[in-house]
Design a protein around this motif. Structure first.
Motif, PDB file in Angstrom:
ATOM      1  N   MET A   1       9.850   0.826  -0.642  1.00 22.60           N
ATOM      2  CA  MET A   1      10.498   1.856  -0.200  1.00 22.60           C
ATOM      3  C   MET A   1      11.415   2.876  -1.291  1.00 22.60           C
ATOM      4  N   ALA A   2      11.633   2.258  -2.178  1.00 20.98           N
ATOM      5  CA  ALA A   2      12.414   2.959  -3.428  1.00 20.98           C
ATOM      6  C   ALA A   2      11.434   3.715  -3.909  1.00 20.98           C
ATOM      7  N   MET A   3      10.013   3.670  -4.114  1.00 21.37           N
ATOM      8  CA  MET A   3       9.112   4.776  -4.549  1.00 21.37           C
ATOM      9  C   MET A   3       8.914   5.639  -3.618  1.00 21.37           C
ATOM     10  N   GLU A   4       8.927   5.259  -2.320  1.00 19.96           N
ATOM     11  CA  GLU A   4       8.854   6.353  -1.371  1.00 19.96           C
ATOM     12  C   GLU A   4       9.904   7.432  -1.306  1.00 19.96           C
ATOM     13  N   ASP A   5      11.173   6.667  -1.430  1.00 20.25           N
ATOM     14  CA  ASP A   5      12.422   7.802  -1.407  1.00 20.25           C
ATOM     15  C   ASP A   5      12.224   8.559  -2.585  1.00 20.25           C
ATOM     16  N   ALA A   6      11.842   8.307  -3.826  1.00 23.77           N
ATOM     17  CA  ALA A   6      11.821   8.922  -4.984  1.00 23.77           C
ATOM     18  C   ALA A   6      10.784  10.227  -4.712  1.00 23.77           C
TER      19      ALA A   6
ATOM     20  N   ASN B   1       1.007  -1.337  -0.029  1.00 30.69           N
ATOM     21  CA  ASN B   1      -0.076   0.062   0.034  1.00 30.69           C
ATOM     22  C   ASN B   1       0.801   1.455  -0.190  1.00 30.69           C
ATOM     23  N   ASN B   2       2.022   1.291   0.872  1.00 30.75           N
ATOM     24  CA  ASN B   2       2.549   2.656   0.905  1.00 30.75           C
ATOM     25  C   ASN B   2       3.471   2.869  -0.449  1.00 30.75           C
ATOM     26  N   GLY B   3       3.827   1.647  -1.346  1.00 26.78           N
ATOM     27  CA  GLY B   3       4.385   1.931  -2.602  1.00 26.78           C
ATOM     28  C   GLY B   3       3.307   2.610  -3.418  1.00 26.78           C
ATOM     29  N   PHE B   4       2.214   1.950  -3.556  1.00 29.04           N
ATOM     30  CA  PHE B   4       1.142   2.494  -4.253  1.00 29.04           C
ATOM     31  C   PHE B   4       0.799   4.061  -3.710  1.00 29.04           C
ATOM     32  N   ASP B   5       0.907   4.302  -2.607  1.00 27.51           N
ATOM     33  CA  ASP B   5       0.574   5.687  -2.127  1.00 27.51           C
ATOM     34  C   ASP B   5       1.509   6.584  -2.776  1.00 27.51           C
ATOM     35  N   ALA B   6       2.834   6.307  -2.786  1.00 28.31           N
ATOM     36  CA  ALA B   6       4.019   7.045  -3.281  1.00 28.31           C
ATOM     37  C   ALA B   6       3.605   7.399  -4.585  1.00 28.31           C
ATOM     38  N   LEU B   7       3.148   6.378  -5.413  1.00 20.55           N
ATOM     39  CA  LEU B   7       2.975   6.464  -6.994  1.00 20.55           C
ATOM     40  C   LEU B   7       1.960   7.367  -7.042  1.00 20.55           C
TER      41      LEU B   7
ATOM     42  N   THR C   1       1.036  -4.915  13.482  1.00 19.79           N
ATOM     43  CA  THR C   1       2.553  -4.845  13.554  1.00 19.79           C
ATOM     44  C   THR C   1       3.212  -4.402  12.546  1.00 19.79           C
ATOM     45  N   ALA C   2       2.581  -4.234  11.346  1.00 18.96           N
ATOM     46  CA  ALA C   2       3.300  -3.779  10.068  1.00 18.96           C
ATOM     47  C   ALA C   2       2.572  -2.287   9.631  1.00 18.96           C
ATOM     48  N   ALA C   3       1.876  -1.952  10.375  1.00 15.28           N
ATOM     49  CA  ALA C   3       1.139  -0.453  10.228  1.00 15.28           C
ATOM     50  C   ALA C   3       2.320   0.627  10.013  1.00 15.28           C
ATOM     51  N   TRP C   4       3.395   0.527  10.581  1.00 12.03           N
ATOM     52  CA  TRP C   4       4.609   1.369  10.315  1.00 12.03           C
ATOM     53  C   TRP C   4       4.859   1.554   8.959  1.00 12.03           C
ATOM     54  N   LEU C   5       4.839   0.216   8.272  1.00 14.86           N
ATOM     55  CA  LEU C   5       5.295   0.105   7.136  1.00 14.86           C
ATOM     56  C   LEU C   5       4.330   0.423   5.834  1.00 14.86           C
ATOM     57  N   THR C   6       3.163  -0.071   6.256  1.00 11.20           N
ATOM     58  CA  THR C   6       2.045  -0.003   4.921  1.00 11.20           C
ATOM     59  C   THR C   6       1.247   1.026   5.144  1.00 11.20           C
ATOM     60  N   GLN C   7       1.250   1.920   6.146  1.00 14.16           N
ATOM     61  CA  GLN C   7       0.318   2.848   6.026  1.00 14.16           C
ATOM     62  C   GLN C   7       1.320   4.453   6.054  1.00 14.16           C
ATOM     63  N   TYR C   8       2.353   4.174   5.907  1.00 12.15           N
ATOM     64  CA  TYR C   8       3.043   5.472   5.569  1.00 12.15           C
ATOM     65  C   TYR C   8       2.509   6.305   4.386  1.00 12.15           C
ATOM     66  N   HIS C   9       2.154   7.763   4.724  1.00 14.66           N
ATOM     67  CA  HIS C   9       1.485   8.256   3.651  1.00 14.66           C
ATOM     68  C   HIS C   9       2.242   9.584   3.097  1.00 14.66           C
TER      69      HIS C   9
ATOM     70  N   ALA D   1       0.875   8.137 -10.828  1.00 14.51           N
ATOM     71  CA  ALA D   1       1.842   6.996 -11.661  1.00 14.51           C
ATOM     72  C   ALA D   1       1.179   5.330 -10.889  1.00 14.51           C
ATOM     73  N   ASP D   2       0.180   5.542 -10.126  1.00 11.07           N
ATOM     74  CA  ASP D   2      -0.316   4.455  -9.486  1.00 11.07           C
ATOM     75  C   ASP D   2      -1.159   3.513 -10.630  1.00 11.07           C
TER      76      ASP D   2
END
Length: 404
Positions: free
Chosen positions: A306-311, A48-54, A378-386, A59-60
């Protein structure tokens, strides 16, 4: 207008170019390979966080259309006992949910989208050196002797990054994780084709997982504990030899894993690496992002996201802070803790996936107990990053703080 030189046309490269374009910054992507990049036979999950970045850079949709959803996992032990099931992402799938895609297909989609937006991507350009002794900007020097000048240089050139070493000759080498990862594809696998799920098998000797693509083809991967292989050895190993190596470790399990491997028409092998921490991400007008700065083992399935977030975060910082050094510092302040936590988490998961024989029973009992207790965030910190594109770069909160 500021011009950025982007080294690497894998995932981070074209996403960075699109994000910079939205921020009003021109760029050119330079890719060393003539048609693509390494490891094109593998597949991956975008969370989800990758698509959120796109989505932040519009670009999603093309990536969603090229991938397929697989948002639930079923777990078995090597003895054939079902340990339980759980949503992928710990019950925090978000608006998009996890999607699976071949790496080569993701490259194609991102390149096509970037090209449609007028972004230039040049192939066959391998970075050899940089010239920073300029009044303004930086020049990339390629293996053929050609030079390209820009206002800044972004290294998105993967785990074996040339840019990382040019920034810091003492930068750590990628760490071999002790496993060779095999990814395979079988059209006539001896399994029921159940779409939308992953089957995870914690075997007696290795971890094995598989899923079904919309066309009925079975996609699978396995982590084989063995010494690191050279590029020549990886290229020279035949399909039959890879089958033999994998099935030798899978035959003792009461699972379809060995049969899936034997039925496969294609198997791709790659060494597993990570980089626990890169002390210097930037120097002057140069910076590294994605795997070039913080490669995680694939166990957590978040490298691409993570790469998508970075960009996108980097583009925001450069938009709001025209001076590259200040933008790079703001970017690192936001990203370092998050990505290094992922690297550590993924490394720990790898250790859990392939334990020694004495730990197997305890592991299976712990997995079963955890799954029966129901999904946890437990994975909220990963997937819910906006990422809020319209907010200023300095207002982006830390994902670590957000998860607490």
């Amino acid at each position: 207008m500021t011009k950025a030189l982007i080294i690497g046309g894998g995932i981070a490269g074209p996403v960075t170019a699109m994000a910079l374009q939205k921020a009003g910054i021109d760029s050119v992507v330079y890719e060393a390979h003539e048609t693509g990049a390494d490891d094109v036979g593998a597949f991956m999950t975008i969370m989800n966080n990758g698509f959120d970045a796109l989505h932040a850079i519009d670009a999603d949709k093309p990536v969603l259309e090229a991938s397929f959803p697989a948002d639930r996992a079923f777990f078995w032990s090597g003895s054939g006992k079902k340990l339980g099931e759980a949503p992928i992402g710990g019950g925090t799938a978000g608006a998009y949910g996890p999607h699976t895609i071949k790496r080569a297909e993701l490259y194609r989609v991102l390149h096509e989208e970037a090209t449609q937006r007028g972004i230039q991507i040049e192939h066959g350009e391998r970075l050899d050196d940089v010239d920073t002794d300029l009044d303004q900007g930086v020049a990339a020097i390629f293996a053929d002797g050609s030079r390209r000048k820009g206002d800044l240089l972004i290294g998105a050139d993967g785990i074996h990054s040339a840019t990382r070493v040019l920034i810091d000759p003492e930068a750590p080498e990628p760490r071999y994780t002790g496993t060779v990862v095999l990814c395979g594809y079988a059209r006539q696998a001896p399994v029921d084709p159940v779409p939308g799920v992953y089957r995870m098998i914690y075997g007696k000797r290795v971890f094995f997982a598989y899923t079904t693509a919309p066309d009925g083809e079975t996609w699978w991967f396995v982590n084989l504990p063995r010494p690191e292989l050279s590029k020549a050895e990886l290229a020279a190993t035949s399909l039959e030899e890879r089958k033999r190596q994998a099935t030798a470790l899978l035959r003792r399990d009461r699972s379809p894993a060995a049969g899936i491997v034997e039925a496969s028409e294609q198997i791709r092998a790659s060494n597993g690496y990570d980089i626990a921490s890169t002390p210097r991400w930037h120097a002057g007008r140069m910076i590294v992002i994605g795997d070039a700065a913080h490669a995680a083992a694939p166990n957590a399935g978040h490298g691409a996201s993570m790469a998508m977030e970075d960009a996108v975060v980097l583009a925001k910082c450069l938009r709001d802070m025209p001076e590259p050094v200040a933008a790079f510092r703001a970017y690192e302040q936001q990203r370092r803790e998050r990505v290094e936590r992922l690297v550590a988490t993924s490394a720990k998961m790898g250790g859990t996936a392939t334990p020694g024989p004495m730990k197997r029973l305890i592991r299976d009992m712990a997995i079963s107990k955890r799954l029966k207790s129901g999904p946890r965030n437990t994975a909220a910190w990963l997937t819910q990053y906006h990422i809020d594109w319209d907010a200023s770069c300095t207002s982006q909160r830390s994902s670590i703080a957000d998860s607490r």
